[in-house]
Write an enzyme that holds these catalytic residues in place. Structure first.
Site, mmCIF file in Angstrom:
data_model
loop_
_atom_site.group_PDB
_atom_site.id
_atom_site.type_symbol
_atom_site.label_atom_id
_atom_site.label_comp_id
_atom_site.label_asym_id
_atom_site.label_seq_id
_atom_site.Cartn_x
_atom_site.Cartn_y
_atom_site.Cartn_z
ATOM 1 N N GLY A 236 1.901 -109.673 -4.049
ATOM 2 C CA GLY A 236 1.796 -110.168 -5.209
ATOM 3 C C GLY A 236 1.279 -111.506 -5.562
ATOM 4 N N GLU A 271 3.647 -109.494 2.465
ATOM 5 C CA GLU A 271 2.639 -108.690 2.620
ATOM 6 C C GLU A 271 1.380 -108.814 1.507
ATOM 7 O OE1 GLU A 271 5.176 -105.147 2.786
ATOM 8 O OE2 GLU A 271 4.443 -104.796 0.640
ATOM 9 N N PRO A 272 0.880 -109.970 1.611
ATOM 10 C CA PRO A 272 -0.300 -110.328 0.474
ATOM 11 C C PRO A 272 -1.402 -109.803 0.821
ATOM 12 C CG PRO A 272 0.202 -112.161 2.122
ATOM 13 C CD PRO A 272 1.106 -111.228 2.547
ATOM 14 N N GLY A 273 -2.164 -109.513 -0.138
ATOM 15 C CA GLY A 273 -3.574 -109.075 0.150
ATOM 16 C C GLY A 273 -4.604 -109.859 -0.558
ATOM 17 N N ARG A 274 -4.612 -109.746 -1.925
ATOM 18 C CA ARG A 274 -5.336 -110.559 -2.820
ATOM 19 C C ARG A 274 -5.400 -112.147 -2.276
ATOM 20 N NH1 ARG A 274 -6.041 -108.859 -8.174
ATOM 21 N NH2 ARG A 274 -3.993 -107.904 -8.104
ATOM 22 N N TYR A 314 -9.185 -102.628 -15.748
ATOM 23 C CA TYR A 314 -7.820 -103.650 -16.029
ATOM 24 C C TYR A 314 -8.153 -104.763 -16.968
ATOM 25 C CZ TYR A 314 -6.667 -102.272 -11.258
ATOM 26 O OH TYR A 314 -6.416 -101.459 -10.131
ATOM 27 N N CYS A 340 -23.881 -95.387 -16.765
ATOM 28 C CA CYS A 340 -23.925 -95.002 -18.137
ATOM 29 C C CYS A 340 -22.566 -94.692 -18.945
ATOM 30 C CB CYS A 340 -24.513 -93.464 -18.187
ATOM 31 S SG CYS A 340 -26.546 -93.774 -17.534
ATOM 32 N N GLU A 341 -21.879 -95.879 -19.227
ATOM 33 C CA GLU A 341 -20.440 -95.717 -19.843
ATOM 34 C C GLU A 341 -20.575 -97.114 -20.653
ATOM 35 O OE1 GLU A 341 -17.043 -94.656 -18.423
ATOM 36 O OE2 GLU A 341 -17.549 -93.560 -16.957
ATOM 37 N N TYR A 369 -9.806 -106.238 -3.777
ATOM 38 C CA TYR A 369 -9.876 -104.921 -4.782
ATOM 39 C C TYR A 369 -11.304 -104.737 -5.360
ATOM 40 C CZ TYR A 369 -5.075 -105.327 -4.001
ATOM 41 O OH TYR A 369 -3.737 -105.596 -3.340
HETATM 42 N N1 LLP Z 1 2.308 -104.359 -0.781
HETATM 43 C C1 LLP Z 1 2.497 -103.305 -1.505
HETATM 44 C C2 LLP Z 1 3.400 -102.109 -1.436
HETATM 45 C C3 LLP Z 1 1.440 -103.190 -2.539
HETATM 46 O O1 LLP Z 1 1.502 -101.957 -3.256
HETATM 47 C C4 LLP Z 1 0.569 -104.053 -2.744
HETATM 48 C C5 LLP Z 1 -0.633 -103.887 -3.849
HETATM 49 C C6 LLP Z 1 0.539 -105.231 -1.888
HETATM 50 C C7 LLP Z 1 1.450 -105.477 -0.768
HETATM 51 C C8 LLP Z 1 -0.700 -106.327 -2.167
HETATM 52 O O2 LLP Z 1 -0.435 -107.011 -3.176
HETATM 53 P P1 LLP Z 1 -1.450 -108.196 -3.471
HETATM 54 O O3 LLP Z 1 -0.895 -109.397 -2.693
HETATM 55 O O4 LLP Z 1 -2.971 -107.937 -3.342
HETATM 56 O O5 LLP Z 1 -1.012 -108.483 -5.230
HETATM 57 N N2 LLP Z 1 -6.133 -102.972 -7.672
HETATM 58 C C9 LLP Z 1 -5.358 -103.960 -8.443
HETATM 59 C C10 LLP Z 1 -4.354 -104.297 -7.339
HETATM 60 C C11 LLP Z 1 -3.414 -103.312 -6.956
HETATM 61 C C12 LLP Z 1 -2.166 -103.824 -6.152
HETATM 62 C C13 LLP Z 1 -1.633 -102.707 -5.421
HETATM 63 N N3 LLP Z 1 -0.571 -102.952 -4.308
HETATM 64 C C14 LLP Z 1 -6.394 -105.123 -8.730
HETATM 65 O O6 LLP Z 1 -7.556 -104.721 -8.683
HETATM 66 O O7 LLP Z 1 -5.820 -105.923 -9.509
#
Ligand code: LLP
Length: 416
Positions: A236, A271-274, A314, A340-341, A369
């Site tokens: 997050g 546990e970061p992704g973004r 979003y 087409c939307e 994402y």
């Molecule tokens: N851990 C858990 C349990 C999660 O559900 C998520 C993201 C993460 C870690 C990683 O979160 P981050 O660090 O990436 O914020 N599709 C959406 C984002 C959905 C996130 C879902 N869970 C978007 O495009 O903004």
């Protein structure tokens, strides 16, 4: 924040001209900068004294997972498919955390057979089912409990995960029930707790609230005699989607972290992704046609909600930059995809130098994402993905052609 450099007004990524990549592969295409990912990882790792489990969902390309793993990250996966991706990319199973709200017994059995680090459970029923599957396999299984700390991440509603009314985690009011379920689950060892309250968190007070609540809860488990070894503070961590915005100051989070978790008997993790990949990717698209409808100047591009769904889903903002800045006339455009939307709009009312058909546009900060949420809607192909590393670029994903994905359908004999 920017992965793009300019030389003679031309955009480059790590020494490679974006125009050269677009001349080699059809648009729309994603380009990722390896250096930018490495920089982000190192920045995070240096700021926090914590383990990093990369949330594979943000960008699950094998090359990206491999890169993260080489940098030292573990993997946070939420499905069997992601677990397979992590294993196939060579992530040590002992560095894989399996999360997710809807794990079937089959998913659990698969995770157990791969001897991963731990399964994070999200319901009392899941504790019981893991115990059953573990017993059938005659194994002891390490688990973590994902708690729902009832915190408003103050992000956009559709990606909030940590409020009581969200579907995720186990309510912290239910600790007695958790203890009871663990008591009865002899094949399950509780070794950690975790939480994730949402994506795109910018407010330091939210981080501080997460830390305090998790510390309190960890202590409740420790007091009850559970050997909590890991406290996972989720992902997050917010990123900027506008070049003009200030980045989140990791030092401020670190201050809260250090203040809260002084001399604790467990290891912390995130546990970061973004944070690791969003700013390390761009989506390159070509202008297919230009038109004016009702006074609005539309640039219609070959990328759309099928290549990047975040704006449509979003109302997320991504800066859009043009490659051809030669025309000094400025025009207010809406950039829209070919789907087409009406919701297939990438951005509205942006002022850009006048564009021609065939010009390239760069949709920025799309490393997270982006491709993972792309689809074949309108039977359009998925984008190619390119990784750039120090003057070299390499295709890291070849999507199916339309002929190939059409062949995945099966016409029953009775319709033949
Ligand atoms: N851990 C858990 C349990 C999660 O559900 C998520 C993201 C993460 C870690 C990683 O979160 P981050 O660090 O990436 O914020 N599709 C959406 C984002 C959905 C996130 C879902 N869970 C978007 O495009 O903004």
């Amino acid at each position: 924040n920017n992965m793009i450099d300019y030389k003679n007004n031309k955009p480059f990524v790590e020494g490679v001209a974006i125009e050269d990549i677009a001349a080699s592969y059809p648009t729309p295409l994603y380009i990722y900068s390896q250096k930018k990912i490495e920089d982000k990882y190192k920045k995070l790792k240096n700021a926090f004294n914590a383990e990093i489990f990369y949330a594979v969902k943000a960008n699950s390309n094998q090359a990206i997972i491999k890169l993260m793993s080489r940098l030292g990250a573990g993997a946070d996966v939420v499905s069997v498919g992601e677990l397979e991706r992590a294993i196939m990319a060579g992530v040590n199973p002992k560095k894989i955390i399996f999360e997710g709200i809807g794990k079937t017994n089959k998913d659990i059995a698969f995770a157990i057979s791969n001897n991963i680090r731990l399964i994070n459970v999200e319901s009392i029923d899941e504790i019981q089912r893991i115990n059953k599957v573990a017993k059938e396999n005659n194994k002891n299984v390490d688990i973590g409990i994902r708690l729902n700390p009832n915190i408003d991440g103050q992000t956009i509603d559709k990606i909030s995960t940590g409020k009581k009314t969200d579907k995720f985690g186990i309510d912290t009011d239910k600790l007695q029930e958790i203890f009871q379920a663990l008591e009865n689950a002899k094949y399950v060892n509780l070794i950690g707790i975790s939480c994730h309250v949402g994506s795109q968190i910018f407010n330091i007070k939210v981080f501080s609230e997460i830390f305090i609540k998790m510390k309190t809860n960890a202590q409740l488990f420790l007091d009850k005699g559970y050997l909590i070894k890991h406290v996972d503070l989720g992902g997050g961590i917010g990123v900027t989607y506008r070049d003009k915005d200030d980045e989140l100051d990791l030092e401020l989070i670190k201050l809260e972290l250090d203040k809260c978790f002084e001399n604790v008997p467990y290891q912390l993790s995130f546990e970061p992704g973004r944070y690791l990949v969003a700013n390390a990717g761009i989506l390159v698209t070509s202008v297919v046609t230009i038109k004016n409808n009702g006074g609005i100047n539309f640039l219609i591009t070959d990328a759309g909600m099928h290549s990047l769904i975040r704006p449509a889903l979003y109302q997320a903002h991504h800066d859009i930059e043009v490659v051809d800045k030669s025309n000094s006339e400025l025009i207010t455009y809406s950039v829209a995809g070919p789907i087409c939307e009406s919701s297939d709009i990438l951005d509205k009312n942006i002022t850009l130098p006048k564009q021609k058909v065939g010009n390239l546009l760069l949709i920025k900060d799309t490393g997270a994402y982006g491709k993972v949420m792309a689809s074949n809607y309108n039977s359009r192909g998925l984008p190619v993905e390119i990784l750039v590393n120090n003057n070299f670029f390499q295709k890291i994903h070849q999507p199916l052609t339309s002929q190939e994905f059409i062949k995945q359908d099966i016409i029953p004999e009775w319709l033949d």
